[in-house]
Design a protein around this motif. Structure first.
Motif, PDB file in Angstrom:
ATOM      1  N   LEU A  56       0.780  -1.299  -0.078  1.00  0.00           N
ATOM      2  CA  LEU A  56       0.054  -0.015   0.016  1.00  0.00           C
ATOM      3  C   LEU A  56       0.823   1.256   0.206  1.00  0.00           C
ATOM      4  CD1 LEU A  56      -2.789  -1.020   2.421  1.00  0.00           C
ATOM      5  CD2 LEU A  56      -2.972  -0.633  -0.156  1.00  0.00           C
ATOM      6  N   GLU A  89       0.798   3.988  -2.993  1.00  0.00           N
ATOM      7  CA  GLU A  89       0.524   5.379  -2.882  1.00  0.00           C
ATOM      8  C   GLU A  89       1.731   6.131  -3.409  1.00  0.00           C
ATOM      9  OE1 GLU A  89       0.916   9.333  -1.681  1.00  0.00           O
ATOM     10  OE2 GLU A  89       2.312   7.825  -0.825  1.00  0.00           O
ATOM     11  N   TYR A 105       1.745   6.282  -7.222  1.00  0.00           N
ATOM     12  CA  TYR A 105       0.378   7.114  -7.904  1.00  0.00           C
ATOM     13  C   TYR A 105       0.807   8.612  -7.653  1.00  0.00           C
ATOM     14  CZ  TYR A 105      -4.202   9.134  -7.794  1.00  0.00           C
ATOM     15  OH  TYR A 105      -5.201   9.912  -8.188  1.00  0.00           O
ATOM     16  N   SER A 106       1.563   8.944  -6.383  1.00  0.00           N
ATOM     17  CA  SER A 106       1.938  10.198  -6.362  1.00  0.00           C
ATOM     18  C   SER A 106       3.063  10.901  -6.849  1.00  0.00           C
ATOM     19  CB  SER A 106       2.034  10.602  -4.551  1.00  0.00           C
ATOM     20  OG  SER A 106       0.873  10.385  -3.982  1.00  0.00           O
ATOM     21  N   HIS A 114      -9.374   8.385  -5.426  1.00  0.00           N
ATOM     22  CA  HIS A 114      -7.923   8.613  -5.491  1.00  0.00           C
ATOM     23  C   HIS A 114      -7.215   6.999  -5.293  1.00  0.00           C
ATOM     24  CE1 HIS A 114      -7.186  12.599  -6.135  1.00  0.00           C
ATOM     25  NE2 HIS A 114      -7.876  12.998  -5.297  1.00  0.00           N
ATOM     26  N   TRP A 115      -7.863   6.418  -4.236  1.00  0.00           N
ATOM     27  CA  TRP A 115      -7.355   5.063  -4.030  1.00  0.00           C
ATOM     28  C   TRP A 115      -7.530   4.016  -5.152  1.00  0.00           C
ATOM     29  CZ3 TRP A 115      -3.676   3.011  -1.291  1.00  0.00           C
ATOM     30  CH2 TRP A 115      -3.308   3.766  -0.118  1.00  0.00           C
ATOM     31  N   ALA A 174      -5.065   4.695  -7.508  1.00  0.00           N
ATOM     32  CA  ALA A 174      -3.735   4.429  -7.367  1.00  0.00           C
ATOM     33  C   ALA A 174      -3.574   2.737  -7.429  1.00  0.00           C
ATOM     34  CB  ALA A 174      -3.620   4.882  -5.783  1.00  0.00           C
TER      35      ALA A 174
END
Length: 116
Positions: free
Chosen positions: A33, A37, A40-41, A94-95, A98
């Motif tokens: 996880l 994240e 994704y970011s 967002h999740w 991602a």
């Protein structure tokens, strides 16, 4: 909580977890996880590499692609539960984005050999 939900809802996944220490697996999921994240970011090369290796490992272990969306849906449900009142449509979106982005990267490692 996640693995209880996923394995109860999708018993076809149980054979892939035979002999697996689920406490250890939960730690690996937590690390994944964090990578999801970060990927994704920030699109770090290290996270991309990690996810491709993870995809290759899933292929090597015979995990069918059909389980990935089921895994994602249970993961999103668990994240919603953990976030509680903070969970809203924006955070959910967002999740989902991602996880889907990370899954696409994992598929690159799944479809062709990718190792350390």
């Amino acid at each position: 909580r996640f693995y209880d939900l996923f394995l109860n809802r999708h018993p076809e996944a149980l054979p892939y977890f035979e002999g697996v220490n689920l406490e250890h697996q939960a730690t690996l999921l937590t690390m994944a996880l964090i990578m999801i994240e970060a990927h994704y970011s920030h699109d770090y090369p290290a996270t991309e590499h990690y996810l491709k290796v993870l995809g290759h490992r899933h292929h090597h272990d015979g995990i069918p692609l059909a389980l990935f969306p089921k895994f994602r849906d249970c993961l999103l449900e668990t994240l919603a539960e953990v976030h509680g009142e903070e969970w809203d449509d924006v955070l959910a979106r967002h999740w989902r984005e991602a996880i889907d982005k990370a899954t696409r990267t994992m598929f690159e490692g799944y479809e062709r050999p990718y190792t350390f």
